[in-house]
Design a protein around this motif. Structure first.
Motif, PDB file in Angstrom:
ATOM      1  N   ALA A  10       0.812  -1.221   0.000  1.00  0.00           N
ATOM      2  CA  ALA A  10       0.000   0.000   0.000  1.00  0.00           C
ATOM      3  C   ALA A  10       0.847   1.273   0.000  1.00  0.00           C
ATOM      4  O   ALA A  10       0.441   2.301  -0.548  1.00  0.00           O
ATOM      5  N   ALA A  11       2.060   1.197   0.562  1.00  0.00           N
ATOM      6  CA  ALA A  11       2.888   2.406   0.647  1.00  0.00           C
ATOM      7  C   ALA A  11       3.254   2.942  -0.734  1.00  0.00           C
ATOM      8  O   ALA A  11       3.513   4.138  -0.891  1.00  0.00           O
ATOM      9  N   LEU A  12       3.280   2.064  -1.731  1.00  0.00           N
ATOM     10  CA  LEU A  12       3.650   2.513  -3.076  1.00  0.00           C
ATOM     11  C   LEU A  12       2.582   3.406  -3.701  1.00  0.00           C
ATOM     12  O   LEU A  12       2.825   4.037  -4.718  1.00  0.00           O
ATOM     13  N   ARG A  13       1.401   3.422  -3.123  1.00  0.00           N
ATOM     14  CA  ARG A  13       0.343   4.302  -3.620  1.00  0.00           C
ATOM     15  C   ARG A  13       0.733   5.774  -3.474  1.00  0.00           C
ATOM     16  O   ARG A  13       0.306   6.636  -4.244  1.00  0.00           O
ATOM     17  N   GLY A  14       1.568   6.074  -2.467  1.00  0.00           N
ATOM     18  CA  GLY A  14       2.000   7.462  -2.251  1.00  0.00           C
ATOM     19  C   GLY A  14       0.923   8.274  -1.569  1.00  0.00           C
ATOM     20  O   GLY A  14      -0.180   7.783  -1.291  1.00  0.00           O
ATOM     21  N   PRO A  15       1.224   9.551  -1.276  1.00  0.00           N
ATOM     22  CA  PRO A  15       0.246  10.403  -0.590  1.00  0.00           C
ATOM     23  C   PRO A  15      -1.021  10.563  -1.428  1.00  0.00           C
ATOM     24  O   PRO A  15      -0.943  10.807  -2.623  1.00  0.00           O
ATOM     25  N   ALA A  16      -2.170  10.381  -0.785  1.00  0.00           N
ATOM     26  CA  ALA A  16      -3.456  10.514  -1.500  1.00  0.00           C
ATOM     27  C   ALA A  16      -3.944  11.954  -1.375  1.00  0.00           C
ATOM     28  O   ALA A  16      -4.621  12.305  -0.424  1.00  0.00           O
ATOM     29  N   ARG A  17      -3.564  12.767  -2.344  1.00  0.00           N
ATOM     30  CA  ARG A  17      -3.910  14.188  -2.255  1.00  0.00           C
ATOM     31  C   ARG A  17      -5.273  14.494  -2.854  1.00  0.00           C
ATOM     32  O   ARG A  17      -5.867  15.513  -2.558  1.00  0.00           O
ATOM     33  N   VAL A  18      -5.746  13.639  -3.741  1.00  0.00           N
ATOM     34  CA  VAL A  18      -7.068  13.846  -4.353  1.00  0.00           C
ATOM     35  C   VAL A  18      -7.916  12.617  -4.071  1.00  0.00           C
ATOM     36  O   VAL A  18      -7.497  11.488  -4.347  1.00  0.00           O
ATOM     37  N   ARG A  19      -9.075  12.855  -3.527  1.00  0.00           N
ATOM     38  CA  ARG A  19      -9.987  11.750  -3.234  1.00  0.00           C
ATOM     39  C   ARG A  19     -11.266  11.913  -4.037  1.00  0.00           C
ATOM     40  O   ARG A  19     -11.611  13.018  -4.441  1.00  0.00           O
ATOM     41  N   CYS A  20     -11.923  10.788  -4.240  1.00  0.00           N
ATOM     42  CA  CYS A  20     -13.222  10.815  -4.912  1.00  0.00           C
ATOM     43  C   CYS A  20     -14.268  10.865  -3.805  1.00  0.00           C
ATOM     44  O   CYS A  20     -14.591   9.857  -3.191  1.00  0.00           O
ATOM     45  N   ASP A  21     -14.763  12.069  -3.568  1.00  0.00           N
ATOM     46  CA  ASP A  21     -15.582  12.325  -2.386  1.00  0.00           C
ATOM     47  C   ASP A  21     -14.795  11.835  -1.167  1.00  0.00           C
ATOM     48  O   ASP A  21     -13.732  12.330  -0.915  1.00  0.00           O
ATOM     49  N   ASP A  22     -15.264  10.816  -0.472  1.00  0.00           N
ATOM     50  CA  ASP A  22     -14.540  10.397   0.731  1.00  0.00           C
ATOM     51  C   ASP A  22     -13.567   9.250   0.481  1.00  0.00           C
ATOM     52  O   ASP A  22     -12.910   8.776   1.405  1.00  0.00           O
ATOM     53  N   HIS A  23     -13.490   8.814  -0.750  1.00  0.00           N
ATOM     54  CA  HIS A  23     -12.749   7.571  -1.008  1.00  0.00           C
ATOM     55  C   HIS A  23     -11.377   7.814  -1.614  1.00  0.00           C
ATOM     56  O   HIS A  23     -11.253   8.510  -2.620  1.00  0.00           O
ATOM     57  N   VAL A  24     -10.371   7.198  -1.010  1.00  0.00           N
ATOM     58  CA  VAL A  24      -9.058   7.129  -1.638  1.00  0.00           C
ATOM     59  C   VAL A  24      -9.131   6.014  -2.687  1.00  0.00           C
ATOM     60  O   VAL A  24      -9.583   4.914  -2.394  1.00  0.00           O
ATOM     61  N   ILE A  25      -8.687   6.320  -3.903  1.00  0.00           N
ATOM     62  CA  ILE A  25      -8.690   5.273  -4.926  1.00  0.00           C
ATOM     63  C   ILE A  25      -7.381   4.499  -4.812  1.00  0.00           C
ATOM     64  O   ILE A  25      -6.316   4.978  -5.191  1.00  0.00           O
ATOM     65  N   GLY A  26      -7.494   3.309  -4.273  1.00  0.00           N
ATOM     66  CA  GLY A  26      -6.342   2.405  -4.166  1.00  0.00           C
ATOM     67  C   GLY A  26      -6.557   1.226  -5.093  1.00  0.00           C
ATOM     68  O   GLY A  26      -7.526   1.187  -5.871  1.00  0.00           O
ATOM     69  N   LEU A  27      -5.645   0.266  -5.006  1.00  0.00           N
ATOM     70  CA  LEU A  27      -5.706  -0.864  -5.934  1.00  0.00           C
ATOM     71  C   LEU A  27      -7.008  -1.653  -5.799  1.00  0.00           C
ATOM     72  O   LEU A  27      -7.598  -2.065  -6.789  1.00  0.00           O
ATOM     73  N   ASP A  28      -7.444  -1.863  -4.560  1.00  0.00           N
ATOM     74  CA  ASP A  28      -8.641  -2.684  -4.366  1.00  0.00           C
ATOM     75  C   ASP A  28      -9.874  -2.033  -5.020  1.00  0.00           C
ATOM     76  O   ASP A  28     -10.628  -2.688  -5.749  1.00  0.00           O
ATOM     77  N   LEU A  29     -10.027  -0.737  -4.803  1.00  0.00           N
ATOM     78  CA  LEU A  29     -11.169  -0.041  -5.408  1.00  0.00           C
ATOM     79  C   LEU A  29     -11.014   0.028  -6.929  1.00  0.00           C
ATOM     80  O   LEU A  29     -11.983  -0.112  -7.679  1.00  0.00           O
TER      81      LEU A  29
END
Lengths: 178, 211
Positions: free
Chosen positions: A86-105
């Motif tokens: 998960a650390a490779l995702r980097g800082p989540a500066r933009v979210r889709c409403d309340d959701h961080v878009i990560g690999l699972d989503l």
């Protein structure tokens, strides 16, 4: 967006932009091995095809599309989720409403959105681009980007609730789409 | 993945990469720097790039090697067209030979749709296209050339010392020229190996021998 970079030969582009492409692939796929394979595969393909001039924007889109092709295959998804760092995702500066878009989503959304929407999704929520930047990169209108983002938000809202806990989503997002 | 709050519109990763590379024009670079001075979240993103800059990339195959490989394939295709009947007979012979002792070149293809297999070998950071040899621990990627329309499932197998391994999970690709099969594997042992890609009813193999 800023001026386009000068086209380079594939080997020169690999030396100059390869690390940036690898970081981008790692943000999407969240594992170093598959990200490295995507970037190596892209440049091997460019060399093999004898492509002599490439520029950064083209490479950026090509890496996005290759990563999404991997994710789209259900058997790859299981492997990617297993290897996820998960650390490779980097800082989540933009979210889709309340959701961080990560690999699972991203994996779940790949079954609910077409290629063009998925590309915009990556540009906005993983590459943190503005709508103007996305429109320029994808060679489409800002209005079209806005429509696609709206559709994406609807899909994320439908799917996101079930993965909210896994994706680490929460309030307090910045850089919204509107 | 940590969440960070940007003070405004975040500087995109692409813009940050260009900023680090010195590719932004002066106005844009100034605006980006001003934002970075004020925004801890975007500075953190920049830090990710800067901390990763020294990580080496494996070298790319030499262009001349690639061109030579293309010329070899091209000559092979011309020869195959000129002596089609002979080639078919030779292919059968080569398939038979492959069962006994893998050859160093393309050893066989079968089925209605032609499939051609290519290999990329990585050894200690050096990359070779379509190598004839291997040392234990060399890492291999498979490239597939096929003409089938739409998506197709590829299975990769390695035959060595009388056993057959499937080092990669079957994967769906879109056919084209030298399409990389996702994933990579390492060869071990001191026996010749035959690396095969199967796609529907067609398959192709390439043999590598210990160096």
């Amino acid at each position: 967006m800023e001026a386009a970079s000068e086209p380079l030969s594939a080997p020169d582009a690999y030396r100059k932009y390869g690390p940036a492409m690898r970081r981008k692939a790692e943000r999407i796929l969240q594992n170093r091995e598959d990200a490295g394979d995507v970037v190596q595969g892209l440049f091997v393909d460019l060399v093999e095809r004898g492509v002599e001039r490439v520029e950064l924007a083209y490479l950026y889109r090509a890496v996005t599309n290759r990563c999404l092709n991997l994710i789209r295959d259900r058997r790859n998804r299981d492997r990617l989720l297993e290897r996820q760092q998960a650390a490779l995702r980097g800082p989540a500066r933009v979210r889709c409403d309340d959701h961080v878009i990560g690999l699972d989503l991203l994996c779940r959304l790949s079954g609910a959105l077409d290629e063009k929407h998925m590309e915009v999704l990556v540009c906005r929520y993983l590459d943190d681009m503005s709508q103007d930047e996305i429109a320029e990169l994808c060679r489409t209108s800002r209005k079209t980007v806005g429509k696609r983002l709206q559709r994406i938000r609807e899909r994320v809202a439908e799917i996101g609730a079930s993965v909210e806990g896994e994706s680490g989503g929460g309030a307090g997002s910045q850089g919204g789409d509107r | 993945m940590s969440g960070s709050t940007c003070t405004g519109q975040p500087v995109s990763w692409l813009a940050l990469e260009r900023h680090v590379l010195g590719e932004l024009d002066a106005d844009r670079a100034g605006a980006v720097q001003a934002h970075l001075d004020a925004c801890a979240a975007c500075r953190a993103a920049l830090g990710v790039i800067e901390s990763d800059r020294d990580r080496a990339l494996p070298p790319l195959p030499d262009l001349a090697l690639a061109a030579a490989a293309r010329r070899r394939r091209s000559r092979r295709a011309v020869a195959a067209g000129a002596v089609a009947a002979l080639a078919a007979a030779a292919a059968l012979l080569l398939v038979w030979r492959d069962r006994a002792a893998p050859d160093a070149r393309l050893v066989g293809s079968k089925g209605g749709d032609e499939v051609v297999i290519g290999l990329v070998r990585e050894r200690g950071g050096d990359v070779a296209l379509d190598p004839a040899g291997f040392r234990p621990g060399d890492r291999f990627k498979v490239l597939v050339t096929c003409a089938r329309a739409g998506a197709a499932t590829v299975e990769v197998s390695v035959r060595q010392a009388g056993s057959v391994d499937h080092p990669l999970a079957p994967v769906t690709i879109r056919c084209g020229n030298r399409v990389p099969v996702p994933g990579a594997f390492r060869l071990t042992g001191d026996q010749p190996a035959s690396i095969c890609a199967s796609l529907g009813g067609a398959s192709a193999c390439r043999a590598v021998v210990p160096e």
